[in-house]
Design a protein around this motif. Structure first.
Motif, short mmCIF file in Angstrom:
data_model
loop_
_atom_site.label_atom_id
_atom_site.label_comp_id
_atom_site.label_asym_id
_atom_site.label_seq_id
_atom_site.Cartn_x
_atom_site.Cartn_y
_atom_site.Cartn_z
N HIS A 103 53.55 14.01 36.38
CA HIS A 103 52.23 14.49 36.52
C HIS A 103 51.46 14.50 35.43
CE1 HIS A 103 52.28 15.96 41.04
NE2 HIS A 103 52.78 14.70 40.99
N VAL A 104 50.49 13.99 35.05
CA VAL A 104 49.73 13.82 33.76
C VAL A 104 48.40 14.22 33.92
CG1 VAL A 104 48.95 12.52 31.89
CG2 VAL A 104 51.24 12.04 33.04
N SER A 105 47.74 15.51 33.55
CA SER A 105 46.66 15.89 33.28
C SER A 105 45.36 14.92 33.21
CB SER A 105 46.29 17.01 32.61
OG SER A 105 46.20 16.73 31.17
N LEU A 106 44.40 15.24 33.78
CA LEU A 106 43.16 14.31 33.58
C LEU A 106 42.97 14.02 32.13
CD1 LEU A 106 41.55 12.61 35.67
CD2 LEU A 106 39.72 14.60 35.41
N GLU A 107 42.88 15.31 31.28
CA GLU A 107 42.58 15.29 30.05
C GLU A 107 43.63 14.39 29.23
OE1 GLU A 107 42.46 18.37 26.21
OE2 GLU A 107 42.88 19.11 28.26
N ASN A 108 44.75 14.42 29.59
CA ASN A 108 46.00 13.45 28.81
C ASN A 108 45.77 12.21 29.26
OD1 ASN A 108 46.78 15.63 27.26
ND2 ASN A 108 48.70 15.96 28.40
N LEU A 109 45.36 11.64 30.77
CA LEU A 109 44.91 10.50 30.82
C LEU A 109 43.95 9.98 30.09
CD1 LEU A 109 45.09 10.75 34.58
CD2 LEU A 109 46.95 9.53 33.39
N GLU A 110 42.71 10.54 29.40
CA GLU A 110 41.86 10.19 28.91
C GLU A 110 42.23 10.25 27.43
OE1 GLU A 110 38.39 8.44 27.77
OE2 GLU A 110 39.19 8.73 30.05
N ASN A 111 42.82 10.99 26.86
CA ASN A 111 43.00 11.46 25.38
C ASN A 111 44.42 11.11 24.94
OD1 ASN A 111 40.15 12.49 25.22
ND2 ASN A 111 40.86 14.14 25.96
N ASN A 112 45.41 11.09 25.67
CA ASN A 112 46.69 11.12 25.32
C ASN A 112 47.81 10.08 25.85
OD1 ASN A 112 48.66 11.79 23.09
ND2 ASN A 112 49.49 13.39 24.67
N LEU A 113 47.03 9.05 26.60
CA LEU A 113 47.84 8.21 27.54
C LEU A 113 48.76 7.19 26.87
CD1 LEU A 113 48.14 7.07 30.33
CD2 LEU A 113 46.33 5.57 30.07
N ASP A 114 48.71 6.77 25.57
CA ASP A 114 49.69 6.06 24.90
C ASP A 114 50.81 6.90 24.75
OD1 ASP A 114 48.26 3.79 25.05
OD2 ASP A 114 47.63 4.19 23.01
N ASN A 115 50.74 8.33 24.23
CA ASN A 115 51.82 9.01 24.06
C ASN A 115 52.56 9.57 25.34
OD1 ASN A 115 51.58 9.09 21.36
ND2 ASN A 115 50.38 10.75 21.39
N GLU A 116 51.89 9.39 26.50
CA GLU A 116 52.55 9.97 27.82
C GLU A 116 53.47 8.77 28.08
OE1 GLU A 116 52.65 12.64 29.48
OE2 GLU A 116 50.93 13.94 28.72
N ILE A 117 52.77 7.58 28.05
CA ILE A 117 53.57 6.29 28.60
C ILE A 117 54.77 6.24 27.51
CG2 ILE A 117 53.42 3.69 28.15
CD1 ILE A 117 50.46 3.98 28.99
N ALA A 118 54.78 6.48 26.10
CA ALA A 118 55.98 6.25 25.38
C ALA A 118 57.02 7.25 25.66
CB ALA A 118 55.54 6.60 23.99
N TYR A 119 56.57 8.61 25.96
CA TYR A 119 57.49 9.56 26.40
C TYR A 119 58.31 9.02 27.68
CZ TYR A 119 59.47 14.26 26.58
OH TYR A 119 60.35 15.35 26.62
N ARG A 146 40.61 1.92 34.74
CA ARG A 146 41.05 1.85 33.39
C ARG A 146 42.50 2.04 32.99
NH1 ARG A 146 39.55 5.06 29.24
NH2 ARG A 146 38.01 6.11 30.87
N TYR A 147 42.59 3.37 33.18
CA TYR A 147 44.05 4.11 33.05
C TYR A 147 45.13 3.00 33.95
CZ TYR A 147 41.24 8.28 32.67
OH TYR A 147 40.35 9.08 32.18
N GLY A 148 44.97 2.68 35.29
CA GLY A 148 45.67 1.84 35.80
C GLY A 148 46.19 0.68 35.18
N LYS A 149 45.03 -0.17 34.67
CA LYS A 149 45.31 -1.42 33.97
C LYS A 149 46.27 -1.15 32.64
CE LYS A 149 42.59 -5.50 32.48
NZ LYS A 149 43.37 -5.65 31.06
N HIS A 150 45.95 -0.10 32.06
CA HIS A 150 46.75 0.21 30.82
C HIS A 150 48.12 0.57 31.14
CE1 HIS A 150 46.66 1.13 26.65
NE2 HIS A 150 47.20 2.28 26.79
N VAL A 151 48.20 1.16 32.09
CA VAL A 151 49.42 1.66 32.55
C VAL A 151 50.39 0.51 32.83
CG1 VAL A 151 51.01 3.03 34.18
CG2 VAL A 151 49.15 4.16 32.75
N THR A 152 49.79 -0.31 33.79
CA THR A 152 50.36 -1.44 34.40
C THR A 152 50.81 -2.48 33.11
OG1 THR A 152 49.19 -1.33 36.29
CG2 THR A 152 50.35 -3.66 35.65
N GLU A 153 50.02 -2.66 32.18
CA GLU A 153 50.05 -3.39 30.97
C GLU A 153 51.31 -2.86 30.48
OE1 GLU A 153 46.11 -3.80 29.16
OE2 GLU A 153 45.80 -5.42 30.68
N ALA A 154 51.44 -1.71 30.19
CA ALA A 154 52.51 -1.13 29.44
C ALA A 154 53.87 -1.04 30.18
CB ALA A 154 52.26 0.50 29.22
N GLY A 155 54.00 -1.69 31.41
CA GLY A 155 55.38 -1.84 32.25
C GLY A 155 55.53 -1.00 33.12
#
Length: 255
Positions: A64-80, A113-122
């Motif tokens: 579960h990722v907060s709205l703030e982190n989805l907007e400002n820290n999504l790449d780090n959340e994906i990497a983790y 936008r978040y969904g497309k980015h997350v999907t592209e990251a696998g």
């Protein structure tokens, strides 16, 4: 019945995790849970948490990722999440001042936008509901349904919290069927007096009003991958509550 994994949403154990993150995960594994869904990582480095999960034979379902982190820290959340072996990035909640129809139109554009980015990251992006998604309409359609109509199924999956669906006065079995093929994650919980306008007790599985076995059967038919135990509030010590719910699963869900 198709086999589904049994996981735990760790928000239920938030206080125990704050005191002893590793020790609490060890207790969860010992209860028989197969996977965990995170709501924070206890300041663990990703590689250390990955190794601990492997040692305990626990799968990382997602986070579960907060709205703030989805907007400002999504790449780090994906990497983790990739490092620990998780698959799902999930939006769990919206603040009370950001739930009117106008705000929702903005959220849906962001979710695309978040969904497309997350999907592209696998990985896969999902949304976890409460009751408020059924209380606001966009163009005459409940927000819950509008969200999934307006965002394609590749970029937004359903994490259905079945307790809140029933609380909202909707048929949980019908809603599971409605989102078959798009519903990889289902929060399995039980409410006592879990209907609109009544005081709610969030209780251990089998102690409430939800038709749990019919829900499990419907989820299996809908292609659900994980049944995820969650108890918003626990009258008993939370570790005891999730242990009791796991014993109910072992006794009633035939693998």
């Amino acid at each position: 019945m198709e086999r589904m994994g049994i996981g735990l949403q760790l928000f239920t154990l938030r206080d125990a995790l704050a005191e002893d993150f590793e020790g609490t995960l060890r207790k969860v594994a010992a209860m028989g849970y197969e996977g965990v869904e995170f709501a924070g990582y206890g300041d663990f480095e990703a590689e250390k948490l990955r190794d601990l999960l492997q040692e305990l034979n626990l799968k990382a379902i997602g986070s579960h990722v907060s709205l703030e982190n989805l907007e400002n820290n999504l790449d780090n959340e994906i990497a983790y999440l990739k490092t620990i072996g998780g698959k799902y990035v999930i939006c769990p909640w919206l603040p009370a001042d950001a739930r009117d129809a106008e705000a929702w139109l903005g959220h849906l554009e962001n979710f695309k936008r978040y969904g497309k980015h997350v999907t592209e990251a696998g990985l896969q992006f999902a949304y976890h509901n409460h009751e408020f998604e059924f209380e606001v309409e966009i163009d005459g359609q409940m927000v819950f349904d509008a969200m999934y109509d307006r965002i394609n199924s590749t970029d937004l999956k359903v994490e259905m919290d079945i307790g809140w669906v029933q609380y909202s006065g909707l048929d949980p079995l019908a809603y599971i069927g409605k989102y078959a093929g798009r519903l990889p994650l289902l929060h399995l919980k039980d409410f006592r007096n879990g209907h609109k306008g009544e005081p709610i007790d969030t209780v251990e599985l089998g102690r409430g009003d939800l038709p749990l076995m019919a829900i499990i059967e419907a989820a299996s038919k809908a292609g659900t991958e994980w049944l995820i135990v969650e108890q918003d509030r626990c009258a008993n010590p939370p570790l005891e509550s999730v242990a009791e719910s796991m014993e109910w699963v072992k006794a009633n869900y035939k693998k």
